[in-house]
Each structure stands twice: as structure tokens, then as C-alpha cells.
Design a protein around this motif. Structure first.
Motif, PDB file in Angstrom:
ATOM      1  N   ILE A   6       1.031  -1.131  -0.250  1.00 33.91           N
ATOM      2  CA  ILE A   6       0.017   0.031   0.212  1.00 33.91           C
ATOM      3  C   ILE A   6       0.993   1.329   0.114  1.00 33.91           C
ATOM      4  O   ILE A   6       0.631   2.103  -0.886  1.00 33.91           O
ATOM      5  N   ARG A  36       2.822   1.806  -3.253  1.00 33.95           N
ATOM      6  CA  ARG A  36       1.653   2.139  -4.428  1.00 33.95           C
ATOM      7  C   ARG A  36       1.025   3.512  -4.325  1.00 33.95           C
ATOM      8  O   ARG A  36       0.856   4.276  -5.448  1.00 33.95           O
ATOM      9  N   LYS A  37       1.026   4.145  -3.092  1.00 31.72           N
ATOM     10  CA  LYS A  37       0.383   5.333  -2.796  1.00 31.72           C
ATOM     11  C   LYS A  37       1.330   6.648  -2.269  1.00 31.72           C
ATOM     12  O   LYS A  37       0.908   7.484  -2.128  1.00 31.72           O
ATOM     13  N   LYS A  38       2.522   6.392  -2.159  1.00 36.25           N
ATOM     14  CA  LYS A  38       3.500   7.289  -1.439  1.00 36.25           C
ATOM     15  C   LYS A  38       3.745   8.193  -2.420  1.00 36.25           C
ATOM     16  O   LYS A  38       3.969   9.514  -1.904  1.00 36.25           O
ATOM     17  N   GLU A  39       3.506   8.232  -3.579  1.00 40.74           N
ATOM     18  CA  GLU A  39       3.711   9.283  -4.665  1.00 40.74           C
ATOM     19  C   GLU A  39       2.871  10.538  -4.394  1.00 40.74           C
ATOM     20  O   GLU A  39       2.913  11.645  -5.022  1.00 40.74           O
ATOM     21  N   LYS A  40       1.630  10.265  -3.807  1.00 43.04           N
ATOM     22  CA  LYS A  40       0.485  11.231  -3.600  1.00 43.04           C
ATOM     23  C   LYS A  40       0.905  12.067  -2.309  1.00 43.04           C
ATOM     24  O   LYS A  40       0.290  12.887  -2.248  1.00 43.04           O
ATOM     25  N   SER A  51       9.789  10.322  -1.893  1.00 39.12           N
ATOM     26  CA  SER A  51       8.731  10.265  -3.016  1.00 39.12           C
ATOM     27  C   SER A  51       8.828  11.048  -4.195  1.00 39.12           C
ATOM     28  O   SER A  51       9.313  12.320  -3.686  1.00 39.12           O
ATOM     29  N   ILE A  73      -1.395   5.438   6.088  1.00 43.97           N
ATOM     30  CA  ILE A  73      -2.087   6.014   4.965  1.00 43.97           C
ATOM     31  C   ILE A  73      -3.349   5.290   4.606  1.00 43.97           C
ATOM     32  O   ILE A  73      -4.468   5.967   4.668  1.00 43.97           O
ATOM     33  N   THR A  74      -3.371   3.955   5.139  1.00 46.22           N
ATOM     34  CA  THR A  74      -4.779   3.429   5.226  1.00 46.22           C
ATOM     35  C   THR A  74      -5.562   3.870   6.150  1.00 46.22           C
ATOM     36  O   THR A  74      -7.061   4.245   5.956  1.00 46.22           O
ATOM     37  N   LYS A 122      -6.949   7.398   5.552  1.00 43.52           N
ATOM     38  CA  LYS A 122      -8.311   7.506   4.763  1.00 43.52           C
ATOM     39  C   LYS A 122      -9.539   7.293   5.313  1.00 43.52           C
ATOM     40  O   LYS A 122     -10.438   7.849   5.003  1.00 43.52           O
TER      41      LYS A 122
END
Length: 530
Positions: free
Chosen positions: A75, A78-82, A213, A330-331, A334
Motif C-alpha cells: 500500500i 503504491r500510494k507514496k507518490e501522492k 517520493s 495511509i490506510t 483515509k
């Protein structure tokens, strides 16, 4: 203005403050009310934290399966670039404690009348025995040995005790290596086939592995002003190598503990302590002052890790579990944000409110005394918002190995609520048998392995000062030049300074925790070449 005058006149009348004292306090940027409050605290004392029970697996600490571990790491990837990521490393202060037993040796040893073995037997200084046995394995051994051979032409012919004595003397002497007065960050920690790395470099290496990132690895060191040039020099020499190997651009930054966070010291009678020139002794307020430094970060997610917690080996395992903590944050973030958006919907249904309440109690481990059944809809929504609209921290916890320091506990707050906190022994009434028993039954330890979410559901930066528990500071006993005194330390960075955050504890393996509290820790396997 009137309150300031009253404080000023009160300090002058009660403690004999002079205009010179007020000028000194003003020059440091310290509000007079802060000094007045600290002096009141010395007189009245600080209430101890009430432990309810230790946080353990399945009751305050989450233990992730292998599948869950890989899931949250994925996770994160996959999402760190945000997100804008950053690593925050408290790194100020000299390494004097690291070499304390060697300093004591130099003060107490009588080279003309006893052997080093006799000294060890006389003082029971077992740390010195370990140091001498493993001496040639230290990453600084060759540099000091070289210096001794250059300085003394007949060094190789000296008897062993004399060599060892001068080795330690050269290590600590202010005119030589002066390791006692240097910060841990710039000391040689690890030997990679002749390439010696400092903790600064190990943290740069880690940063490009897990806190980077969008092509950038940001890393922030909190330092003392006098050490900044040394930090910058090491980074300047090695930064490009890490950038080439990783493909990331490293953006280092620095900040100091602001003088406005300094606190006043007092004598045994709780009167302000003064130096030989008659000036008030104002000293750094402890690592809790760094909440101000962290508050300056514009990043979305910040990894906090101490300067001395680095490893010669296991970079892959360390990086994996940092990503796990980041992915969990991150999870969770959200879910918190989604629930806040639901609560802002005027048409929210009763069953949705109950689901959010269940989420708060079970997923966030927030337990309140509020009787929700008596709340009207608007009041219930307002209360739930107040519990969710906070910065979030996900803290790695390791199994207790009798390391000195704090641990994870359920505590009872003054309002009766139960919350998860990282608690230090100095915050607890250890004379209370029940409190002592709870403290000693802790299964886990705080390694300072924290991932922080610093922005709210609107993308706005929290003011971290709004979430500090001002009543959770420390009164500590100190000694300098034979003088005993008391000092006030601010609520600790991961204790009271984050007391009102959403707090999650996750078990991480011991391989992620490799502190260097004494120089002998550098002889442990995780600090030695494999």
C-alpha cells in the motif's frame, strides 16, 4: 499588558528578579508567564500519570501477520507518490553518555600505582573490560592507533596497560579526537571494508530506501548550532553517492531547539539557580521542545527516528517495516478522513453515526466516558468530530528487552477517559505498588519508531501545539560541578507533546531497533560487518 506587569512584579517580589534578569529572559524570547508557570510547577509538583494497564498484543498493540505486513508495505509503495514524505531525526546534544564509563576511568585510574585489571576489580567497571576486549573491532580503532604511532615513535614497544590508557585518553582528549564533546551523528559507527560511515550517512541511506517520493528524499536533523558545519560537511562529502545509487535527490535541512523553549533551573529550595556571574540558568527544555521544530514541517507524512538507531546490516528489513507503518498510516488516515466527511453530511443517518462510533472505539482504541445515548444528534456528531480531527501517529513497538526508557500503556486521563500513551518511568509514581506492578508487566518498549500524519482531511496542516498535554512535563534532578539542582523538562516529544494525537501501536521486530547508548553497543552484531 497588565498581566505581564503583574507577572513581572510578582517575580521581582517573590524571587528577587532584577531588570537584568528580565532583559536576559526577553533576549531568549521566553514569555514571562512561562517562567512564572515553571516556578509554580516546582513549588506544587507535577501529578503523576495513572497507568490503567500495559498495552499488549490484541489489547492496544496490533500484531500483523506476514500477509498483512506485505499488504501494508505494498500500500505504501503504491500510494507514496501522492504524499510529500520526510524523515525527522532528533540529533542534537553531545555523545558524553556514550563514553561516560571511559571518562570515569580517566578520572579515577591511578596509572602509577595500579594496573587496569586492578582498577576494574576495584570499581567493578565491567563495561571497560568489554571495551578493551573488543577494542580492535571499533570502527575508529585504526584512526586512533595510527595517531598514537605518529605521536609516539616508540608506541609499539609500550606495555599493554600504557597503550590502552593512551588509546582511551586520545579518544576523549579535547585536543585529540574529543569524542565526548561531539554529537553522535558525526562519530564513526560502522566499517564497510575500510569505508567508515557515521549515523548521518546511515540515515541518508535509509531515507532513500523508505522516506522518498516523487524523486525526492527529504531529511531533517535537529541539531545544536555549533555542530551544523560538521553535519553539513559529512552530507556534502557523501550525498552525491547516495543520490547516484538510489536515483533520488536528497534534500537535507536543519533546525535548532529555539531558545524560547528553554526552561529555568532551581535549587533545592525551588529558588532560581544562578551562575557565577549572577545570571539565571536557563537550560534546554528536553526533546519535547522539538514539537516546535516538527510543527514547521510542510510534509504530509513524517518518519521519526533517533540519530543513534541505525544498523550496519538489515537495511531491507528496516525499510520493510518503515513502509508497513507508513502503509498502515495511509490506510487509517483515509478511513478517518472518510468518517469526518460523513459527519459533515447534514443527512447522515443514525446507523452511520453508530458505525463511526464503533470505528473510533475499536480501530482507534479511543475509549471515552461519554454516554452517547444521552447525546442529541448534533452533540454526538460534534463530539465524534473532536475525536477524529487530530494528527495521527503510528508507532512501532518492540518486545521488551529491559532497555531503559518508556513503553506503551493504557492510561486514565483526568477526565476519566482511557487512552493509549507512550509513558516514561519518570512520569509514574513508582512508590505506588499497583503502578509499579503495571509498569514492570509491560511486554513492549518504545524504540522511537514513529510515522506521523500532520495534515487534516482538508489537506491543511495541523498546529501541533494544540495537541500537547501541558500538564505532562518532568521535574528532573541534575548535578553540575558538584551542585545539585532541579530542572523542568517540557512534555516529551513522543509523550505529552503527542498526548492528544490519534495513537496506534504496531509490533515490529527487534531487528529494527539498534540504539547505541554506550560505545560498547557498537560491538553488537547489528553494528559489526557480517
Amino acid at each position: 499588558m497588565e498581566e505581564s506587569i503583574t507577572t513581572k512584579s510578582g517575580l521581582a517580589k517573590t524571587y528577587g528578579f532584577t531588570e537584568a534578569d528580565f532583559e536576559q529572559i526577553h533576549a531568549e524570547g521566553i514569555p514571562l508567564e512561562k517562567i512564572s508557570n515553571e516556578l509554580f510547577i516546582f513549588q506544587s509538583g507535577i501529578s503523576k500519570i495513572v497507568l490503567e494497564k500495559p498495552a499488549i498484543i490484541n489489547d492496544g498493540i496490533f500484531s500483523l501477520s506476514e500477509t498483512e505486513t506485505l499488504y501494508f508495505a505494498e500500500i505504501f509503495e503504491r500510494k507514496k507518490e501522492k504524499f510529500q514524505l520526510e524523515k525527522f531525526v532528533p540529533a542534537s546534544g553531545a555523545a558524553s553518555r556514550m563514553f561516560q564509563f571511559l571518562s570515569e576511568f580517566l578520572k579515577e585510574f591511578k596509572p602509577d600505582s595500579e594496573s587496569i585489571n586492578a582498577y576494574i576489580n576495584r570499581t567493578q567497571n565491567s563495561l571497560l573490560s568489554v571495551f578493551l576486549i573488543g577494542m580492535d573491532k571499533f570502527p575508529f580503532f585504526k584512526s586512533i592507533d595510527k595517531r598514537l604511532n605518529e605521536k609516539y615513535a616508540d608506541f609499539q614497544s609500550w606495555e599493554k596497560d600504557k597503550k590502552n590508557y593512551f588509546f582511551i585518553k586520545t579518544l576523549l582528549d579535547a585536543d585529540e579526537f574529543d569524542f565526548c564533546n561531539k554529537p553522535k551523528g558525526i562519530l564513526p559507527f560502522h566499517n564497510y571494508s575500510g569505508q567508515i560511515l557515521t549515523p548521518i550517512e546511515e540515515h541518508l541511506k535509509e531515507a532513500v530506501h523508505y522516506s522518498a517520493s516523487n524523486g525526492v528524499a527529504k531529511i531533517h536533523f535537529t541539531i545544536s548550532s555549533e555542530h551544523q558545519a560538521a553535519f553539513e560537511g559529512i552530507i556534502r562529502e557523501t550525498q552525491s553517492d547516495f543520490e547516484k545509487k538510489s536515483g533520488f535527490s536528497i534534500h537535507p535541512s536543519f533546525s535548532k531547539q529555539h531558545s524560547s523553549t528553554n526552561t529555568i533551573a532551581v535549587n533545592s529550595g525551588n529558588n532560581p539557580l544562578r551562575n557565577d556571574s549572577g545570571q539565571l540558568i536557563l537550560r534546554p527544555g528536553g526533546h519535547g521542545a522539538l514539537i516546535n521544530n516538527l510543527n514547521q514541517s510542510l510534509s504530509d507524512i513524517v518518519f521519526i527516528k533517533n540519530i543513534d538507531n541505525v544498523s550496519h546490516n538489515d537495511i531491507d528489513a528496516i525499510s520493510l517495516y518503515k513502509k508497513v507503518l507508513g502503509g498502515y498510516l495511509i490506510t487509517l488516515q483515509k478511513k478517518v478522513f472518510d468518517n469526518l466527511k460523513q459527519l459533515n453530511n447534514p443527512d447522515i443517518k443514525k446507523e452511520d453515526i453508530l458505525k463511526i462510533q464503533h470505528f473510533i472505539e475499536n480501530d482507534l482504541h479511543i475509549k471515552t466516558t461519554a454516554n452517547f445515548a444521552e447525546y442529541k444528534k448534533e452533540s454526538r456528531i460534534k463530539h465524534l468530530k473532536s475525536l477524529l480531527d487530530k494528527p495521527i501517529r503510528v508507532c512501532g513497538m518492540v518486545k521488551n528487552e529491559n532497555e531503559p526508557g518508556g513503553g506503551p500503556f493504557w492510561i486514565r486521563e483526568k477526565n476519566g477517559n482511557i487512552s493509549l500513551q507512550i509513558v516514561e518511568s519518570s512520569q509514574i509514581d513508582l512508590q505506588n505498588e499497583r503502578q509499579w506492578h503495571i509498569f514492570k508487566s509491560a511486554t513492549h518498549f518504545n524504540p522511537v519508531d514513529i510515522v506521523c500524519g500532520l495534515k487534516n482531511h482538508k489537506g491543511e496542516k495541523f498546529n501541533l501545539q494544540d495537541f500537547v498535554d501541558p500538564d505532562s512535563g518532568f521535574i528532573v534532578e541534575k548535578s553540575k560541578n558538584g551542585t545539585q539542582y532541579k530542572a523542568y523538562e517540557l512534555p516529551g516529544l513522543w509523550n505529552g507533546a503527542m498526548a492528544n494525537w490519534i495513537t496506534i501501536f504496531i509490533e515490529v521486530p527487534l531487528v529494527t531497533f539498534n540504539p547505541v547508548k554506550t560505545v560498547n553497543d557498537l560491538l553488537k552484531p547489528n553494528h559489526q560487518p557480517q
